[in-house]
Design a protein around this motif. Structure first.
Motif, PDB file in Angstrom:
ATOM      1  N   SER A   1      -3.756  -8.143   3.446  1.00 62.37           N
ATOM      2  CA  SER A   1      -4.759  -7.071   3.420  1.00 62.37           C
ATOM      3  C   SER A   1      -5.741  -7.268   2.273  1.00 62.37           C
ATOM      4  O   SER A   1      -5.500  -8.045   1.347  1.00 62.37           O
ATOM      5  CB  SER A   1      -4.078  -5.701   3.289  1.00 62.37           C
ATOM      6  OG  SER A   1      -3.502  -5.557   2.007  1.00 62.37           O
ATOM      7  N   ASN A   2      -6.844  -6.536   2.326  1.00 61.60           N
ATOM      8  CA  ASN A   2      -7.835  -6.548   1.255  1.00 61.60           C
ATOM      9  C   ASN A   2      -7.346  -5.633   0.135  1.00 61.60           C
ATOM     10  O   ASN A   2      -7.186  -4.424   0.334  1.00 61.60           O
ATOM     11  CB  ASN A   2      -9.186  -6.061   1.798  1.00 61.60           C
ATOM     12  CG  ASN A   2     -10.290  -6.141   0.756  1.00 61.60           C
ATOM     13  OD1 ASN A   2     -10.190  -5.559  -0.314  1.00 61.60           O
ATOM     14  ND2 ASN A   2     -11.359  -6.861   1.084  1.00 61.60           N
ATOM     15  N   ILE A   3      -7.120  -6.179  -1.053  1.00 62.15           N
ATOM     16  CA  ILE A   3      -6.533  -5.422  -2.153  1.00 62.15           C
ATOM     17  C   ILE A   3      -7.426  -4.253  -2.576  1.00 62.15           C
ATOM     18  O   ILE A   3      -6.943  -3.187  -2.966  1.00 62.15           O
ATOM     19  CB  ILE A   3      -6.234  -6.344  -3.366  1.00 62.15           C
ATOM     20  CG1 ILE A   3      -5.387  -5.624  -4.421  1.00 62.15           C
ATOM     21  CG2 ILE A   3      -7.520  -6.872  -3.961  1.00 62.15           C
ATOM     22  CD1 ILE A   3      -3.981  -5.403  -4.019  1.00 62.15           C
ATOM     23  N   ASP A   4      -8.745  -4.419  -2.473  1.00 60.03           N
ATOM     24  CA  ASP A   4      -9.661  -3.331  -2.867  1.00 60.03           C
ATOM     25  C   ASP A   4      -9.535  -2.133  -1.937  1.00 60.03           C
ATOM     26  O   ASP A   4      -9.509  -0.978  -2.388  1.00 60.03           O
ATOM     27  CB  ASP A   4     -11.109  -3.835  -2.880  1.00 60.03           C
ATOM     28  CG  ASP A   4     -11.391  -4.755  -4.046  1.00 60.03           C
ATOM     29  OD1 ASP A   4     -10.665  -4.653  -5.058  1.00 60.03           O
ATOM     30  OD2 ASP A   4     -12.315  -5.576  -3.953  1.00 60.03           O
ATOM     31  N   TYR A   5      -9.476  -2.382  -0.636  1.00 61.45           N
ATOM     32  CA  TYR A   5      -9.316  -1.285   0.315  1.00 61.45           C
ATOM     33  C   TYR A   5      -7.976  -0.574   0.113  1.00 61.45           C
ATOM     34  O   TYR A   5      -7.881   0.655   0.235  1.00 61.45           O
ATOM     35  CB  TYR A   5      -9.406  -1.804   1.752  1.00 61.45           C
ATOM     36  CG  TYR A   5     -10.776  -2.298   2.145  1.00 61.45           C
ATOM     37  CD1 TYR A   5     -11.933  -1.795   1.536  1.00 61.45           C
ATOM     38  CD2 TYR A   5     -10.936  -3.264   3.127  1.00 61.45           C
ATOM     39  CE1 TYR A   5     -13.188  -2.245   1.888  1.00 61.45           C
ATOM     40  CE2 TYR A   5     -12.199  -3.725   3.498  1.00 61.45           C
ATOM     41  CZ  TYR A   5     -13.314  -3.217   2.872  1.00 61.45           C
ATOM     42  OH  TYR A   5     -14.563  -3.660   3.226  1.00 61.45           O
ATOM     43  N   LEU A   6      -6.961  -1.363  -0.187  1.00 63.60           N
ATOM     44  CA  LEU A   6      -5.631  -0.787  -0.412  1.00 63.60           C
ATOM     45  C   LEU A   6      -5.655   0.130  -1.633  1.00 63.60           C
ATOM     46  O   LEU A   6      -5.111   1.248  -1.606  1.00 63.60           O
ATOM     47  CB  LEU A   6      -4.605  -1.905  -0.607  1.00 63.60           C
ATOM     48  CG  LEU A   6      -3.161  -1.472  -0.856  1.00 63.60           C
ATOM     49  CD1 LEU A   6      -2.606  -0.704   0.335  1.00 63.60           C
ATOM     50  CD2 LEU A   6      -2.285  -2.698  -1.141  1.00 63.60           C
ATOM     51  N   LYS A   7      -6.294  -0.307  -2.715  1.00 61.72           N
ATOM     52  CA  LYS A   7      -6.377   0.500  -3.926  1.00 61.72           C
ATOM     53  C   LYS A   7      -7.137   1.803  -3.688  1.00 61.72           C
ATOM     54  O   LYS A   7      -6.754   2.859  -4.192  1.00 61.72           O
ATOM     55  CB  LYS A   7      -7.051  -0.311  -5.044  1.00 61.72           C
ATOM     56  CG  LYS A   7      -6.158  -1.391  -5.635  1.00 61.72           C
ATOM     57  CD  LYS A   7      -6.957  -2.460  -6.354  1.00 61.72           C
ATOM     58  CE  LYS A   7      -7.783  -1.930  -7.484  1.00 61.72           C
ATOM     59  NZ  LYS A   7      -8.547  -3.011  -8.164  1.00 61.72           N
ATOM     60  N   ILE A   8      -8.216   1.727  -2.903  1.00 61.72           N
ATOM     61  CA  ILE A   8      -8.990   2.943  -2.598  1.00 61.72           C
ATOM     62  C   ILE A   8      -8.140   3.939  -1.818  1.00 61.72           C
ATOM     63  O   ILE A   8      -8.114   5.137  -2.135  1.00 61.72           O
ATOM     64  CB  ILE A   8     -10.258   2.580  -1.799  1.00 61.72           C
ATOM     65  CG1 ILE A   8     -11.257   1.834  -2.694  1.00 61.72           C
ATOM     66  CG2 ILE A   8     -10.909   3.836  -1.221  1.00 61.72           C
ATOM     67  CD1 ILE A   8     -12.435   1.254  -1.954  1.00 61.72           C
ATOM     68  N   ALA A   9      -7.428   3.444  -0.816  1.00 63.17           N
ATOM     69  CA  ALA A   9      -6.600   4.327   0.007  1.00 63.17           C
ATOM     70  C   ALA A   9      -5.500   4.981  -0.829  1.00 63.17           C
ATOM     71  O   ALA A   9      -5.250   6.197  -0.716  1.00 63.17           O
ATOM     72  CB  ALA A   9      -5.981   3.536   1.157  1.00 63.17           C
ATOM     73  N   ILE A  10      -4.870   4.215  -1.701  1.00 66.26           N
ATOM     74  CA  ILE A  10      -3.798   4.754  -2.540  1.00 66.26           C
ATOM     75  C   ILE A  10      -4.366   5.745  -3.548  1.00 66.26           C
ATOM     76  O   ILE A  10      -3.770   6.787  -3.827  1.00 66.26           O
ATOM     77  CB  ILE A  10      -3.046   3.612  -3.252  1.00 66.26           C
ATOM     78  CG1 ILE A  10      -2.295   2.771  -2.214  1.00 66.26           C
ATOM     79  CG2 ILE A  10      -2.067   4.165  -4.288  1.00 66.26           C
ATOM     80  CD1 ILE A  10      -1.716   1.499  -2.776  1.00 66.26           C
ATOM     81  N   GLY A  11      -5.555   5.444  -4.111  1.00 63.61           N
ATOM     82  CA  GLY A  11      -6.186   6.352  -5.055  1.00 63.61           C
ATOM     83  C   GLY A  11      -6.483   7.706  -4.435  1.00 63.61           C
ATOM     84  O   GLY A  11      -6.226   8.752  -5.037  1.00 63.61           O
ATOM     85  N   ILE A  12      -7.024   7.697  -3.211  1.00 60.02           N
ATOM     86  CA  ILE A  12      -7.319   8.953  -2.509  1.00 60.02           C
ATOM     87  C   ILE A  12      -6.043   9.741  -2.261  1.00 60.02           C
ATOM     88  O   ILE A  12      -5.982  10.961  -2.484  1.00 60.02           O
ATOM     89  CB  ILE A  12      -8.040   8.665  -1.181  1.00 60.02           C
ATOM     90  CG1 ILE A  12      -9.441   8.103  -1.448  1.00 60.02           C
ATOM     91  CG2 ILE A  12      -8.124   9.930  -0.326  1.00 60.02           C
ATOM     92  CD1 ILE A  12     -10.139   7.604  -0.203  1.00 60.02           C
ATOM     93  N   LEU A  13      -4.996   9.048  -1.813  1.00 61.41           N
ATOM     94  CA  LEU A  13      -3.726   9.719  -1.519  1.00 61.41           C
ATOM     95  C   LEU A  13      -3.123  10.338  -2.774  1.00 61.41           C
ATOM     96  O   LEU A  13      -2.658  11.487  -2.756  1.00 61.41           O
ATOM     97  CB  LEU A  13      -2.754   8.721  -0.891  1.00 61.41           C
ATOM     98  CG  LEU A  13      -1.385   9.275  -0.482  1.00 61.41           C
ATOM     99  CD1 LEU A  13      -1.542  10.375   0.561  1.00 61.41           C
ATOM    100  CD2 LEU A  13      -0.490   8.157   0.051  1.00 61.41           C
ATOM    101  N   ILE A  14      -3.140   9.606  -3.888  1.00 63.97           N
ATOM    102  CA  ILE A  14      -2.588  10.123  -5.139  1.00 63.97           C
ATOM    103  C   ILE A  14      -3.339  11.377  -5.584  1.00 63.97           C
ATOM    104  O   ILE A  14      -2.732  12.378  -5.988  1.00 63.97           O
ATOM    105  CB  ILE A  14      -2.633   9.044  -6.242  1.00 63.97           C
ATOM    106  CG1 ILE A  14      -1.620   7.932  -5.942  1.00 63.97           C
ATOM    107  CG2 ILE A  14      -2.329   9.662  -7.619  1.00 63.97           C
ATOM    108  CD1 ILE A  14      -1.723   6.749  -6.888  1.00 63.97           C
ATOM    109  N   LEU A  15      -4.662  11.346  -5.514  1.00 67.09           N
ATOM    110  CA  LEU A  15      -5.458  12.503  -5.928  1.00 67.09           C
ATOM    111  C   LEU A  15      -5.182  13.718  -5.044  1.00 67.09           C
ATOM    112  O   LEU A  15      -5.034  14.844  -5.546  1.00 67.09           O
ATOM    113  CB  LEU A  15      -6.945  12.153  -5.896  1.00 67.09           C
ATOM    114  CG  LEU A  15      -7.437  11.197  -6.994  1.00 67.09           C
ATOM    115  CD1 LEU A  15      -8.888  10.822  -6.758  1.00 67.09           C
ATOM    116  CD2 LEU A  15      -7.274  11.821  -8.378  1.00 67.09           C
ATOM    117  N   LEU A  16      -5.113  13.515  -3.737  1.00 66.56           N
ATOM    118  CA  LEU A  16      -4.848  14.628  -2.832  1.00 66.56           C
ATOM    119  C   LEU A  16      -3.486  15.259  -3.104  1.00 66.56           C
ATOM    120  O   LEU A  16      -3.349  16.491  -3.174  1.00 66.56           O
ATOM    121  CB  LEU A  16      -4.920  14.148  -1.383  1.00 66.56           C
ATOM    122  CG  LEU A  16      -6.315  13.844  -0.826  1.00 66.56           C
ATOM    123  CD1 LEU A  16      -6.215  13.247   0.572  1.00 66.56           C
ATOM    124  CD2 LEU A  16      -7.176  15.087  -0.810  1.00 66.56           C
TER     125      LEU A  16
END
Length: 236
Positions: free
Chosen positions: A90-105
């Motif tokens: 997978s693309n590591i940048d997309y993965l980091k964005i998805a995890i960041g959004i989930l953590i914040l929510l």
């Protein structure tokens, strides 16, 4: 400049890991990804986090919830290979964005006093998610921190169980990473140079742990989560 940032980063992350049971991978990984390529950053994080857990184990043995620990480990066995596949394809940048959004929510939900009940099944699910995040981005902490915060776990039990779990998850994640992605002399040289800084951070962290109450401890965890989520989201 890079050397100074590296020293400050390792000291701060070690202090947080020792005082809260979290912090090293959560704080260190985003910044290590600025200084090293993804493989080296993740492996350096795993090596130093494993060292911290080993050196602290004697102090936290009596605080471990062994039932929860076993379920976390059994769940992570499923998550480890999944995370390695994600890292490889997978693309590591997309993965980091998805995890960041989930953590914040999820952190916002916790701040709004959302609470969950702890069950055996949820323990295993959290372990699986944590295992997959360890081999994919080197950050097992957020699922555990969110889960323990949502169940309002007492700080000593949280720290002890988490650090004991890290002994397993970091060791096997490092083995999987090296086997699947290889390693470099640079990783081990930087890890060796960082050990004295880690020890100083541990001394400061032990001092801090003995002087913070449960409410302050909880505020620390929320701050760590918000920082991590925002950083992953906005610095990719």
């Amino acid at each position: 400049m890079e050397v100074g940032l590296f020293i400050l980063l390792i000291f701060t992350a070690s202090l947080l890991q020792t005082s809260t049971g979290f912090g090293f991978s959560i704080v260190a990984t985003p910044f290590l990804l600025l200084l090293f390529d993804a493989r080296d950053a993740i492996q350096l994080n795993l090596i130093l986090s494993l060292f911290i857990s080993l050196t602290l184990f004697k102090n936290i043995r009596s605080d471990i919830d062994r039932g929860v620990l076993k379920r976390f480990i059994s769940g992570s066995v499923i998550g480890l290979p999944i995370g390695m596949m994600v890292f490889s394809f997978s693309n590591i940048d997309y993965l980091k964005i998805a995890i960041g959004i989930l953590i914040l929510l999820l952190t916002v939900l916790l701040l709004l006093k959302f609470r969950i009940g702890q069950t055996r099944g949820r323990d295993r699910i959290v372990g699986a998610i944590s295992g997959s995040l360890t081999t994919s981005i080197g950050m097992p902490g957020p699922p555990l921190l969110l889960y323990f915060s949502g169940t309002e776990t007492e700080k000593a039990k949280l720290r002890g169980t988490t650090l004991a779990y890290y002994l397993f998850i970091y060791f096997f994640s490092l083995v999987v990473q090296i086997f699947a992605a290889g390693t470099s002399n640079k990783v081990w040289l930087y890890a060796l140079c960082a050990l004295p800084i880690v020890l100083l951070g541990q001394l400061a962290g032990q001092y801090l742990f003995s002087r913070i109450n449960q409410k302050m401890f909880q505020l620390f965890t929320y701050a760590i989560l918000l920082f991590t989520g925002a950083y992953l989201l906005f610095n990719t």
